[in-house]
Motif scaffolding. Structure first.
Motif, PDB file in Angstrom:
ATOM      1  N   LYS A   1      38.722  18.291  17.770  1.00  0.00           N
ATOM      2  CA  LYS A   1      39.178  17.079  18.460  1.00  0.00           C
ATOM      3  C   LYS A   1      38.372  16.833  19.728  1.00  0.00           C
ATOM      4  O   LYS A   1      38.053  15.693  20.061  1.00  0.00           O
ATOM      5  CB  LYS A   1      40.671  17.200  18.774  1.00  0.00           C
ATOM      6  N   GLU A   2      38.026  17.894  20.415  1.00  0.00           N
ATOM      7  CA  GLU A   2      37.210  17.742  21.627  1.00  0.00           C
ATOM      8  C   GLU A   2      35.847  17.153  21.287  1.00  0.00           C
ATOM      9  O   GLU A   2      35.352  16.267  21.977  1.00  0.00           O
ATOM     10  CB  GLU A   2      37.056  19.088  22.337  1.00  0.00           C
ATOM     11  N   LYS A   3      35.241  17.620  20.196  1.00  0.00           N
ATOM     12  CA  LYS A   3      33.950  17.063  19.761  1.00  0.00           C
ATOM     13  C   LYS A   3      34.085  15.583  19.413  1.00  0.00           C
ATOM     14  O   LYS A   3      33.237  14.764  19.783  1.00  0.00           O
ATOM     15  CB  LYS A   3      33.408  17.837  18.560  1.00  0.00           C
ATOM     16  N   LEU A   4      35.143  15.241  18.684  1.00  0.00           N
ATOM     17  CA  LEU A   4      35.361  13.832  18.332  1.00  0.00           C
ATOM     18  C   LEU A   4      35.557  12.970  19.573  1.00  0.00           C
ATOM     19  O   LEU A   4      35.000  11.868  19.667  1.00  0.00           O
ATOM     20  CB  LEU A   4      36.579  13.699  17.411  1.00  0.00           C
ATOM     21  N   ASN A   5      36.335  13.458  20.512  1.00  0.00           N
ATOM     22  CA  ASN A   5      36.555  12.702  21.754  1.00  0.00           C
ATOM     23  C   ASN A   5      35.267  12.547  22.548  1.00  0.00           C
ATOM     24  O   ASN A   5      35.019  11.491  23.135  1.00  0.00           O
ATOM     25  CB  ASN A   5      37.616  13.368  22.619  1.00  0.00           C
ATOM     26  N   ASN A   6      34.454  13.592  22.565  1.00  0.00           N
ATOM     27  CA  ASN A   6      33.180  13.512  23.284  1.00  0.00           C
ATOM     28  C   ASN A   6      32.275  12.448  22.668  1.00  0.00           C
ATOM     29  O   ASN A   6      31.601  11.712  23.391  1.00  0.00           O
ATOM     30  CB  ASN A   6      32.474  14.869  23.298  1.00  0.00           C
TER      31      ASN A   6
ATOM     32  N   LYS B   1      33.383   9.843  20.808  1.00  0.00           N
ATOM     33  CA  LYS B   1      34.061   8.555  20.975  1.00  0.00           C
ATOM     34  C   LYS B   1      33.884   8.005  22.378  1.00  0.00           C
ATOM     35  O   LYS B   1      33.640   6.807  22.561  1.00  0.00           O
ATOM     36  CB  LYS B   1      35.549   8.728  20.669  1.00  0.00           C
ATOM     37  N   TYR B   2      33.990   8.851  23.364  1.00  0.00           N
ATOM     38  CA  TYR B   2      33.916   8.406  24.750  1.00  0.00           C
ATOM     39  C   TYR B   2      32.566   8.717  25.391  1.00  0.00           C
ATOM     40  O   TYR B   2      32.403   8.578  26.595  1.00  0.00           O
ATOM     41  CB  TYR B   2      35.049   9.037  25.568  1.00  0.00           C
TER      42      TYR B   2
END
Length: 50
Positions: free
Chosen positions: A38-43, A45-46
């Motif tokens: 999830k941290e990778k996806l958020n990084n 995405k943002y």
């Protein structure tokens, strides 16, 4: 008096974490792996650089 609110809030946060952990166990979810994905996806995405 400020500590009583903080103490209550800390207890509530523990309850939330305990419940999340119990759900993860029921569904056989590895929270460490889940968090990393999830941290990778958020990084991405943002657009957060590591």
């Amino acid at each position: 008096m400020g500590d009583s609110i903080k103490g209550t809030f800390e207890e509530e946060l523990y309850d939330v974490l305990d419940y999340v952990n119990a759900l993860a166990n029921v569904y056989d979810i590895n929270l460490e792996k889940c968090m990393a994905r999830k941290e990778k996806l958020n990084n991405l995405k943002y657009r957060i650089d590591q």
